[in-house]
Motif scaffolding. Structure first.
Motif: not given
Ligand SMILES: Cc1cc2nc3c(=O)[nH]c(=O)nc-3n(C[C@H](O)[C@H](O)[C@H](O)COP(=O)(O)OP(=O)(O)OC[C@H]3O[C@@H](n4cnc5c(N)ncnc54)[C@H](O)[C@@H]3O)c2cc1C
Length: 384
Positions: A167-177
């Motif tokens: 959870i530490r590193k926010p994911l880019p919108p393409g890998r976040n669902f």
């Protein structure tokens, strides 16, 4: 203080948490379960339960026969070109809403003596080395337990409080669902789960209990929703409607809720099965991509895996290091490959041209498609 002292504290009352609590209570342990919502409640889930966990659910005390649930043994997949391909599901499964399933299991937990703290969110979780105890804080009390089980699902405030690596590193919108769920009134075959693919996502629909009630649930990228300013209806019309079957269903099947249920920030990054001495189960240990239709059985299976080891620890035949090592090894052995295959399949499903080609190639070879599906599922199990 003694009143607030338990053998085991379980944080999260979804399938993993409730199943673990029932097994422990049946083994005579003092167990407390915290669930931030009050049963019954709806959740975002496709509500297809693989038969991998049918016998286990019965062994917990769930009377599946009495519920007269739809039995599902076929998978239909469509893409935006409108063609539908059918595949057999060898293991099969059944449809049941989480509203009903979790409620029934929570009642079984209570009747076995589990202290179920509904409507109670855990705010803080800490391990005291000197005391060898977990301290669990809610807004109005503190509890201690020799073992803490993290069953708080895919993403919880506790993940943040524990500063878990995923959870530490926010994911880019393409890998976040983002996931969206409806219950709709429809008239489709009872024994089929349909999976409809659209750009950057897929939608499952299958029967649950109740006359004409179907669960319709889809997953897409945060990026796709962002393009429509976060407007679900606009995204459905702009993207999902390109699949003609979805257009028909979303236009003609009346929703049984006022608004769809929506969750965001779903991510499939790797997690660890043990962190800060907390044994993680279900989605808190690892989230399989929903298209595999097996997250619920994995959550139940993880509880069945953990509890015999926890019992040995409580009875003094395993020390903490041995417990954590054994659980980590067994968890990885049972689930790591399924998660990997699930991620690879989801990747494939997001490439519409490749998936169309793959489905056509697979259809004449049902044993091959069953092999692939089998790689994301396990064998039927009960607790040892
Ligand atoms: C879109 C989508 C579709 C899916 N479809 C299917 C499907 O068809 N079949 C299938 O088998 N699987 C499916 N899954 C996966 C399945 O829903 C999960 O794997 C399963 O629910 C995991 O159970 P769990 O007990 O680990 O977590 P959950 O069921 O999520 O339960 C976690 C619980 O913890 C509680 N909680 C969280 N934080 C706290 C806190 N601080 N204090 C107290 N309580 C807390 C939450 O309220 C929640 O009730 C799907 C998943 C998604 C995203």
């Amino acid at each position: 203080m003694a009143e607030n002292n338990y053998d085991v504290a379980i944080i999260g009352g979804g399938l993993a948490g409730i199943a673990a609590s029932i097994l422990l209570a049946k083994a005579g342990k003092r167990v407390i379960l915290f669930e931030k919502h009050k049963y019954p409640f709806h959740r975002v889930c496709g509500e297809f339960v693989s038969n991998e966990s049918r016998d286990f659910l019965i062994s917990l005390g769930l009377n599946i026969e009495e519920l007269e649930l739809p039995s599902i043994d076929k998978l239909n997949i469509s893409t935006s070109n409108g063609g539908m391909k059918t595949f057999p599901l060898n293991l099969g499964g059944f449809g049941i809403s989480r509203y009903l399933l979790d409620h029934k299991l929570a009642d079984i937990a209570k009747s076995n003596g589990v202290v179920v703290m509904e409507g109670t969110a855990v705010m803080d979780l800490a391990f005291h080395d000197a005391l060898e105890l977990h301290e669990i804080s809610t807004s109005d009390n503190t509890y201690t337990a020799r073992i803490a089980i993290g069953a708080f699902g895919k993403r919880s405030a506790i993940d943040k409080q524990m500063n878990r690596p995923f959870i530490r590193k926010p994911l880019p919108p393409g890998r976040n669902f983002t996931a969206v769920k409806y219950h709709v009134k429809a008239n489709l075959p009872d024994d089929v789960i349909e999976l409809h693919i659209f750009k950057d996502g897929y939608c499952g629909i299958s029967k649950v209990e109740g006359e004409g009630r179907y669960c319709m649930c889809y997953l897409t990228t945060a990026a796709s929703l962002q393009q429509f300013g976060g407007d679900i209806k606009a995204m459905e019309e702009g993207v999902l409607f390109k699949n003609p079957i979805l257009k028909e269903y979303l236009t003609h099947f009346p929703s049984l809720y006022a608004d769809p249920l929506v969750i965001s920030q779903v991510n499939f990054s790797r997690k660890l099965p043990v962190e800060d001495h907390v044994l993680m189960t279900g989605d808190a240990a690892g989230l399989i991509t929903p298209l595999c239709g097996n997250g619920m059985s994995m959550a139940l299976h993880a509880a069945a895996l953990a509890i015999p080891m926890v019992e040995k620890f409580l009875e003094g035949t395993l020390n903490r290091i041995e417990l954590e090592r054994a659980y980590t090894n067994n968890w990885n052995q049972l689930f790591s490959m399924r998660l990997k295959v699930g991620r690879a399949l989801q990747h494939l499903f997001f490439d519409e041209r490749l998936i169309q080609y793959t489905l056509s190639a697979l259809q004449p070879f049902p044993s091959l498609s069953n092999y692939l599906i089998g790689r994301t599922h396990g064998k039927a199990f009960v607790s040892k």
